[in-house]
Scaffold this motif. Structure first.
Motif, mmCIF file in Angstrom:
data_model
loop_
_atom_site.group_PDB
_atom_site.id
_atom_site.type_symbol
_atom_site.label_atom_id
_atom_site.label_comp_id
_atom_site.label_asym_id
_atom_site.label_seq_id
_atom_site.Cartn_x
_atom_site.Cartn_y
_atom_site.Cartn_z
ATOM 1 N N GLU A 210 0.899 -0.936 0.083
ATOM 2 C CA GLU A 210 -0.003 -0.025 -0.170
ATOM 3 C C GLU A 210 0.752 1.253 -0.095
ATOM 4 O OE1 GLU A 210 -3.162 -0.058 -0.297
ATOM 5 O OE2 GLU A 210 -3.778 -2.105 0.372
ATOM 6 N N ARG A 211 0.382 2.425 -0.387
ATOM 7 C CA ARG A 211 1.246 3.426 -0.514
ATOM 8 C C ARG A 211 0.449 4.637 -0.330
ATOM 9 N NH1 ARG A 211 2.820 5.231 -6.540
ATOM 10 N NH2 ARG A 211 0.930 4.344 -7.693
ATOM 11 N N ILE A 212 1.235 5.834 0.025
ATOM 12 C CA ILE A 212 0.638 7.022 -0.226
ATOM 13 C C ILE A 212 1.730 8.078 -0.853
ATOM 14 C CG2 ILE A 212 1.315 7.659 2.383
ATOM 15 C CD1 ILE A 212 -0.569 9.969 2.323
ATOM 16 N N GLU A 213 1.140 8.703 -1.927
ATOM 17 C CA GLU A 213 2.318 9.500 -2.703
ATOM 18 C C GLU A 213 2.457 10.640 -1.771
ATOM 19 O OE1 GLU A 213 0.967 10.269 -6.667
ATOM 20 O OE2 GLU A 213 1.001 8.027 -7.231
ATOM 21 N N LEU A 214 3.716 11.254 -1.588
ATOM 22 C CA LEU A 214 4.189 12.462 -1.149
ATOM 23 C C LEU A 214 4.288 13.482 -2.025
ATOM 24 C CD1 LEU A 214 6.121 11.237 1.824
ATOM 25 C CD2 LEU A 214 3.906 11.521 1.640
ATOM 26 N N MET A 215 5.378 13.361 -2.861
ATOM 27 C CA MET A 215 5.774 14.527 -3.784
ATOM 28 C C MET A 215 6.716 14.129 -4.767
ATOM 29 S SD MET A 215 8.346 16.514 -1.278
ATOM 30 C CE MET A 215 9.078 17.336 -2.627
ATOM 31 N N PRO A 216 6.918 14.867 -5.979
ATOM 32 C CA PRO A 216 7.803 14.314 -7.277
ATOM 33 C C PRO A 216 9.083 14.422 -6.640
ATOM 34 C CG PRO A 216 6.408 16.164 -7.668
ATOM 35 C CD PRO A 216 6.174 16.028 -6.123
ATOM 36 N N ASN A 217 10.067 13.647 -7.194
ATOM 37 C CA ASN A 217 11.289 13.202 -7.106
ATOM 38 C C ASN A 217 12.143 13.755 -8.449
ATOM 39 O OD1 ASN A 217 13.789 12.707 -6.034
ATOM 40 N ND2 ASN A 217 13.874 10.741 -6.663
ATOM 41 N N ILE A 218 12.683 14.828 -8.627
ATOM 42 C CA ILE A 218 13.280 15.116 -9.898
ATOM 43 C C ILE A 218 14.683 15.078 -9.890
ATOM 44 C CG2 ILE A 218 13.314 17.069 -11.463
ATOM 45 C CD1 ILE A 218 10.825 18.081 -10.278
ATOM 46 N N LEU A 219 15.258 14.418 -10.712
ATOM 47 C CA LEU A 219 16.834 14.369 -11.037
ATOM 48 C C LEU A 219 17.032 14.955 -12.173
ATOM 49 C CD1 LEU A 219 15.399 11.232 -9.834
ATOM 50 C CD2 LEU A 219 17.948 10.692 -10.107
ATOM 51 N N GLN A 220 18.412 15.732 -12.192
ATOM 52 C CA GLN A 220 18.798 16.524 -13.434
ATOM 53 C C GLN A 220 20.429 16.277 -13.351
ATOM 54 O OE1 GLN A 220 17.455 18.135 -15.545
ATOM 55 N NE2 GLN A 220 15.833 19.298 -15.013
ATOM 56 N N LEU A 221 20.890 16.483 -14.331
ATOM 57 C CA LEU A 221 22.399 16.424 -14.567
ATOM 58 C C LEU A 221 22.803 17.764 -14.163
ATOM 59 C CD1 LEU A 221 24.949 14.790 -15.664
ATOM 60 C CD2 LEU A 221 24.842 16.241 -17.701
ATOM 61 N N VAL A 222 23.826 17.677 -13.068
ATOM 62 C CA VAL A 222 24.269 18.916 -12.456
ATOM 63 C C VAL A 222 25.963 18.865 -12.506
ATOM 64 C CG1 VAL A 222 22.337 19.150 -10.924
ATOM 65 C CG2 VAL A 222 24.264 17.805 -10.082
ATOM 66 N N ALA A 223 26.597 19.867 -12.365
ATOM 67 C CA ALA A 223 27.968 20.126 -12.399
ATOM 68 C C ALA A 223 28.447 21.347 -11.686
ATOM 69 C CB ALA A 223 28.442 20.270 -13.804
#
Length: 310
Positions: free
Chosen positions: A157-170
């Protein structure tokens, strides 16, 4: 013998982690304080509870038996405390949550108000990589787990909390030099990975495989914080969750590098076994999150949802 509950707690945590450092961090004690209490506890037994080989600590078979007994005693003491608080009308009990490494930037905000409202609740939050989190969940060692990628072999079972966003960083200074997948060695800088078992690493590897990128130089580090510091220092670039990079992005230590088919977006989910009978404390937390989730996100993560690439 004259050991105390405090010594039992310290030894149980040291045995759990097989590490004085990690036990001291969880218990909010200094390492010397933990070492002293551990020594005092050992002195009350004629058989070694542990040994140190090189710089690693190993719990003996006898020590493992004592650690299990210590856990039983501590649980019994907690039960007494919880029953006493419950008589007074307080919500009381223990909440156990396993959190993937990057989730440490997320979960505390969703727990803070609940813990303040319910002083009779004790929290244990273990922060580790996805593999260990899923194992803890599967073995029913925790009430909840925070993950961004759902394990498909478990009924949850689950409850969605918030987005997880991944980007290329430098690092800003190296920004113009980066060409992920470049064919010439001079075009590429190292790509820094998390260790195997990390959900962030899995996302990076899937991205590289899907778009057939040529990554010529690889570096592997064992924590999100280590990766972040390495990228800031100019050791390489990395695909990272933005949730842990607020200050670095805002003050210019790091910059997002626009890349085809990025960002990678998943969702932070609080999950639990479908077959699990949740405690009153666990059920109360779910009710709290359903009511307060949106307010928590607005208050603490507005920067995250509106962040723009410059």
């Amino acid at each position: 013998m004259n050991y105390t509950l405090h010594q039992l707690q310290i030894f149980e945590r040291v045995a759990h982690y097989q590490s004085i450092t990690k036990a001291s961090e969880e218990l909010h004690l200094t390492q010397p304080a933990v070492s002293i209490q551990l020594k005092n506890f050992q002195n009350q037994f004629p058989i070694p509870l542990f040994e140190v080989v090189g710089r690693r600590l190993y719990i003996s078979d006898f020590g493992k038996e004592i650690a299990q007994a210590a856990e039983d005693v501590l649980n019994a003491a907690d039960t007494i405390n919880y029953k006493t608080r419950a008589i007074g009308g307080q919500l009381a009990g223990r909440l156990r949550v396993a959190v993937v490494s990057t989730g440490k930037y997320v979960m505390p905000y969703f727990l803070s108000g609940f813990m303040k409202n319910n002083p009779g609740v004790d929290l244990r939050m273990d922060v580790t990589n996805k593999t260990v989190v899923v194992e803890n969940l599967e073995q029913n060692l925790v009430d909840f787990a925070l993950v961004s990628v759902l394990p498909d072999h478990l009924k949850l079972e689950r409850i969605e909390l918030m987005p997880n966003i991944l980007q290329l960083v430098a690092n800003q200074r190296y920004f113009e030099k980066i060409k992920l997948g470049g064919r010439a060695k001079s075009d590429a800088v190292p790509l820094i990975f998390r260790e195997k078992g990390s959900a962030t690493r899995a996302a990076m590897e899937n991205y590289i495989k899907e778009y057939d990128l040529n990554v010529q130089k690889r570096i592997e580090l064992t924590s999100n914080e280590a990766v972040k510091q390495a990228v800031i220092a100019g050791l390489g670039c990395s695909i990272m969750p933005l949730i842990g990079l607020r200050n670095e992005l805002q003050n210019g230590d790091l910059k997002i590098f626009p890349q085809k088919k990025l960002p990678i977006t998943t969702t932070w989910n609080l999950v639990w076994l479908k077959s699990k009978k949740l405690s009153p404390v666990a059920n109360e937390l779910l009710e709290y999150l359903e009511i307060e989730k949106r307010n928590i996100i607005t208050e603490n993560f507005e920067w995250y949802s509106t962040f723009q690439i410059k």
